[in-house]
Design a protein around this motif. Structure first.
Motif, short mmCIF file in Angstrom:
data_model
loop_
_atom_site.label_atom_id
_atom_site.label_comp_id
_atom_site.label_asym_id
_atom_site.label_seq_id
_atom_site.Cartn_x
_atom_site.Cartn_y
_atom_site.Cartn_z
N GLU A 46 9.54 -38.86 -17.81
CA GLU A 46 10.49 -39.78 -18.44
C GLU A 46 11.75 -39.04 -18.86
OE1 GLU A 46 11.84 -43.50 -19.97
OE2 GLU A 46 10.30 -42.91 -18.52
N LEU A 47 11.60 -37.83 -19.38
CA LEU A 47 12.77 -37.03 -19.75
C LEU A 47 13.57 -36.62 -18.51
CD1 LEU A 47 11.23 -34.70 -22.49
CD2 LEU A 47 12.87 -36.56 -22.85
N THR A 84 15.54 -39.81 -17.53
CA THR A 84 16.60 -40.28 -18.42
C THR A 84 17.61 -39.19 -18.78
OG1 THR A 84 15.17 -39.84 -20.35
CG2 THR A 84 15.12 -42.08 -19.41
N ALA A 124 12.58 -41.76 -25.15
CA ALA A 124 11.68 -41.33 -24.07
C ALA A 124 10.26 -41.15 -24.59
CB ALA A 124 12.19 -40.02 -23.46
#
Length: 295
Positions: free
Chosen positions: A112-113, A116, A289
């Motif tokens: 997710e990091l 994003t 996140a």
């Protein structure tokens, strides 16, 4: 020498005309001519040769031209990098995480990091109940994924989730037959304890201690260890039971079972913690996140 002078010089060199360069720069021709003459005066040499084909670079002009373009490009990159960092699109984020949350959270959080914050450099640091305060307070991590939250002056905590408490025991234990273990059955058991959190009145303020006090249950603390995984190793060795957050069951070794405690809905809060005086635009997207990864 300032960047404006270099920009004027490069514009004239590329246009081979003061007039055309002035149009490109959206300025009048006479001030641009003055700028070029002043630059030549500062350098003590002519940069252009005026002929019928326009403004031609001298040898000195050609030497300056390539380096001036490089300097302008580097300055542009620097300005863009500064704006990107200020906007939270670039930079470096050192993430501290409680070891117990590793298997349960990182496999979802890291992708997710990466999605994003694709241009942010990430570094991960393991933390324990004994080390997380120092790592956050000393700026050794930018943000900490803490369980429980770090409640200290100068530290900000943003809640991101909650981990229910489970009883960890060997698969052969009699209480393993229960779908949910009544808390009263814990009376007198040997318990592997995690580091205690002392409140102002010197009582253990940890969620486990609060649960036992609430149910008036007394246990034998046979060992206190720094991490959940150390507690599970001792449970597996037959030294006692342990009350641990649910995330500890993820990636646990064979030979252990985890059961909820009957009628107990409270768990351990998880929060993102950082120093109040840390002004980083990466904190807000990091929290988002984490919340997405912990759904």
């Amino acid at each position: 020498m300032d960047l404006k002078s270099l920009r004027y010089f490069v514009a004239v060199a590329e246009a081979r005309s003061v007039g055309k360069a002035a149009l490109h720069l959206h300025m009048a021709q006479p001030p641009l001519s003055v700028q070029i003459r002043n630059l030549e005066a500062r350098l003590g040499t002519a940069l252009f040769r005026r002929d019928s084909d326009g403004m031609q670079l001298t040898e000195a002009g050609r030497a300056l031209f390539s380096r001036a373009k490089e300097a302008l490009a580097l300055a542009h990159d620097g300005f863009e990098a500064a704006k990107a960092v200020a906007a939270g699109r670039r930079g470096r984020l050192t993430v501290g995480y409680m070891f117990a949350l590793g298997y349960a959270v990182l496999p979802r959080l890291v992708p997710e990091l990466r999605r994003t914050l694709p241009d942010v450099e990430l570094q991960f640091v393991e933390m324990s109940a004994l080390t997380y305060e120092g790592l956050i307070s000393d700026f050794k991590v930018t943000v900490g994924l803490c369980m429980p939250p770090l409640l200290r002056e100068g530290i900000v905590s943003a809640p991101v989730g909650n981990q229910p408490l489970l009883l960890a025991m060997p698969t052969r234990a009699a209480m393993a037959r229960h779908a949910a273990v009544p808390v009263q059955k814990l009376q007198g058991i040997k318990l592997i304890g995690l580091p205690s959190l002392k409140s102002e009145n010197a009582a253990d303020a940890s969620p486990v201690a609060a649960l036992l006090r609430r149910n008036q249950v007394t246990v034998q603390i046979v060992e206190r260890v720094e991490t959940v995984h150390s507690a599970l190793a001792l449970v597996l060795a037959g030294e006692g039971f342990a009350i641990v957050p649910a995330c500890a069951a993820v990636g646990s070794p064979p030979g252990l079972v985890f059961r909820p405690l009957e009628g107990e809905n409270e768990g351990i809060d998880v929060a993102v913690c950082w120093r109040r005086d840390l002004d980083s635009p990466l904190i807000k997207p990091f929290i988002a996140a984490v919340r997405s990864a912990m759904k």
